[in-house]
Design a protein around this motif. Structure first.
Motif, PDB file in Angstrom:
ATOM      1  N   UNK A  36      -5.497   4.912  -1.491  1.00  0.00           N
ATOM      2  CA  UNK A  36      -4.151   5.277  -1.937  1.00  0.00           C
ATOM      3  C   UNK A  36      -3.629   6.539  -1.264  1.00  0.00           C
ATOM      4  N   UNK A  37      -4.535   7.451  -0.871  1.00  0.00           N
ATOM      5  CA  UNK A  37      -4.071   8.670  -0.188  1.00  0.00           C
ATOM      6  C   UNK A  37      -3.476   8.314   1.180  1.00  0.00           C
ATOM      7  N   UNK A  38      -4.173   7.407   1.866  1.00  0.00           N
ATOM      8  CA  UNK A  38      -3.689   6.962   3.179  1.00  0.00           C
ATOM      9  C   UNK A  38      -2.333   6.269   3.033  1.00  0.00           C
ATOM     10  N   UNK A  39      -2.181   5.402   2.022  1.00  0.00           N
ATOM     11  CA  UNK A  39      -0.909   4.682   1.827  1.00  0.00           C
ATOM     12  C   UNK A  39       0.236   5.668   1.564  1.00  0.00           C
ATOM     13  N   UNK A  40      -0.044   6.691   0.757  1.00  0.00           N
ATOM     14  CA  UNK A  40       1.016   7.664   0.443  1.00  0.00           C
ATOM     15  C   UNK A  40       1.422   8.430   1.704  1.00  0.00           C
ATOM     16  N   UNK A  41       0.421   8.798   2.512  1.00  0.00           N
ATOM     17  CA  UNK A  41       0.748   9.526   3.748  1.00  0.00           C
ATOM     18  C   UNK A  41       1.622   8.655   4.647  1.00  0.00           C
ATOM     19  N   UNK A  42       1.332   7.353   4.703  1.00  0.00           N
ATOM     20  CA  UNK A  42       2.135   6.441   5.527  1.00  0.00           C
ATOM     21  C   UNK A  42       3.588   6.404   5.041  1.00  0.00           C
ATOM     22  N   UNK A  43       3.776   6.387   3.734  1.00  0.00           N
ATOM     23  CA  UNK A  43       5.138   6.362   3.181  1.00  0.00           C
ATOM     24  C   UNK A  43       5.896   7.622   3.609  1.00  0.00           C
ATOM     25  N   UNK A  44       5.245   8.764   3.447  1.00  0.00           N
ATOM     26  CA  UNK A  44       5.896  10.032   3.797  1.00  0.00           C
ATOM     27  C   UNK A  44       6.247  10.032   5.283  1.00  0.00           C
ATOM     28  N   UNK A  45       5.339   9.551   6.106  1.00  0.00           N
ATOM     29  CA  UNK A  45       5.556   9.508   7.542  1.00  0.00           C
ATOM     30  C   UNK A  45       6.744   8.601   7.892  1.00  0.00           C
ATOM     31  N   UNK A  46       6.839   7.448   7.223  1.00  0.00           N
ATOM     32  CA  UNK A  46       7.913   6.482   7.519  1.00  0.00           C
ATOM     33  C   UNK A  46       9.304   7.067   7.267  1.00  0.00           C
ATOM     34  N   UNK A 124      14.509   8.906  -1.560  1.00  0.00           N
ATOM     35  CA  UNK A 124      13.887   8.578  -2.855  1.00  0.00           C
ATOM     36  C   UNK A 124      12.654   7.730  -2.577  1.00  0.00           C
ATOM     37  N   UNK A 125      11.611   7.981  -3.372  1.00  0.00           N
ATOM     38  CA  UNK A 125      10.361   7.229  -3.196  1.00  0.00           C
ATOM     39  C   UNK A 125       9.896   6.695  -4.550  1.00  0.00           C
ATOM     40  N   UNK A 126       9.052   5.685  -4.495  1.00  0.00           N
ATOM     41  CA  UNK A 126       8.418   5.192  -5.718  1.00  0.00           C
ATOM     42  C   UNK A 126       7.103   4.538  -5.295  1.00  0.00           C
ATOM     43  N   UNK A 127       6.006   4.962  -5.899  1.00  0.00           N
ATOM     44  CA  UNK A 127       4.709   4.368  -5.579  1.00  0.00           C
ATOM     45  C   UNK A 127       4.144   3.695  -6.815  1.00  0.00           C
ATOM     46  N   UNK A 128       3.900   2.416  -6.743  1.00  0.00           N
ATOM     47  CA  UNK A 128       3.265   1.638  -7.808  1.00  0.00           C
ATOM     48  C   UNK A 128       4.036   1.715  -9.135  1.00  0.00           C
ATOM     49  N   UNK A 129       5.356   1.877  -9.015  1.00  0.00           N
ATOM     50  CA  UNK A 129       6.185   1.977 -10.213  1.00  0.00           C
ATOM     51  C   UNK A 129       7.081   0.767 -10.395  1.00  0.00           C
TER      52      UNK A 129
END
Ligand SMILES: C[S@@+](CC[C@H](N)C(=O)[O-])C[C@H]1O[C@@H](n2cnc3c(N)ncnc32)[C@H](O)[C@@H]1O
Length: 237
Positions: A36-46, A124-129
């Motif tokens: 999940x840490x890797x996935x979050x970093x990818x979102x921020x990068x995108x 705006x972001x949302x993870x697993x929500x």
């Protein structure tokens, strides 16, 4: 106006996360094999944010994505982390404080009724929500309303891989192994709810359609880790 059934589901979700909160981070790490840490970093990068961006993290929970955003932006930026479950929010607030991240505001509110005037945020972001929301098209309309023109949205969500054999392996893990681990480490019903909510989550194209109907352009989605998660992105014109 929400139907009684929707209100009951909303209350169930909020109470369930309230019960899960103390063990949520532990479970997140174990069940995602720390991915999940890797996935979050990818979102921020995108999102390709400039350092002075103002970002809203919806359904922030214990705040891992908000914290990743705050770290990435540095003190010139601002993160507003929003959730309707106080125990989850408290965990995030304490975690950010311990890490000295003071440019994050923690807000107790509903993602479907955002307490902001229009055109306030650069992203705006949302993870697993999203999977938990009773009205996903309404959520996208709210996000669109509070973003500035040119503002970006990125939604990270658990998905079922589309192809065999990953899909079979995933079903085996999500339906049989994950609830057992969840039961051991936390509340049983919460980790029965998780695979069920993934099974009932709309397909990727439907989520993209909701985004387009809300007014987003450049809508696209990208699978990560063989499609066990997917990131939808879009821009408010
Ligand atoms: C699976 S957790 C995800 C937490 C966090 N974003 C993460 O990446 O770990 C889902 C969160 O969504 C929140 N949530 C669900 N429905 C909500 C709503 N309508 N408004 C605000 N928060 C909501 C829950 O309280 C919970 O904290």
């Amino acid at each position: 106006m929400w139907a009684r059934q929707d209100m009951a589901r909303r209350a169930y979700v909020r109470e369930m996360f309230g019960r899960v909160a103390p063990r949520y981070d532990l479970l997140n790490g174990v069940l995602s094999l720390q991915l999940h840490h890797y996935w979050r970093r990818r979102v921020v990068h995108m999102l390709r944010l400039s350092p002075d961006s103002r970002v809203l993290d919806l359904c922030t929970g214990t705040g891992d994505l908000a914290i990743e955003l705050a770290r990435h932006l540095g003190p010139a930026g601002e993160v507003v982390a929003l959730d309707f479950c106080e125990p989850m929010l408290r965990m995030g607030r304490d975690k950010a404080r311990r890490r000295g991240l003071n440019h994050t505001t923690w807000l107790h509110a509903d993602a479907l009724q955002l307490p902001f005037a229009p055109d306030q945020f650069d992203a705006a972001t949302m993870a697993f929500g999203l999977r938990n929301l009773i009205d996903k098209p309404a959520a996208f309309r709210e996000i669109h309303r509070v973003l500035k023109p040119g503002g970006k949205v990125a939604i990270l969500e658990l998905t079922r891989p589309t192809r065999a054999p990953m899909r079979w392996l995933y079903d085996l893990y999500a339906l049989h192994i994950l609830p057992r681990i969840g039961k051991r480490l936390s509340q049983a019903d919460a980790y029965l709810y998780l695979p069920m909510s993934i099974q009932h989550y709309e397909d990727r194209a439907t989520i993209a359609e909701y985004m387009q109907q809300a007014g987003f352009t450049h809508v696209c989605y990208r699978d990560l880790t063989f499609g066990v998660v997917c990131v939808h992105t879009g821009v408010k014109p």
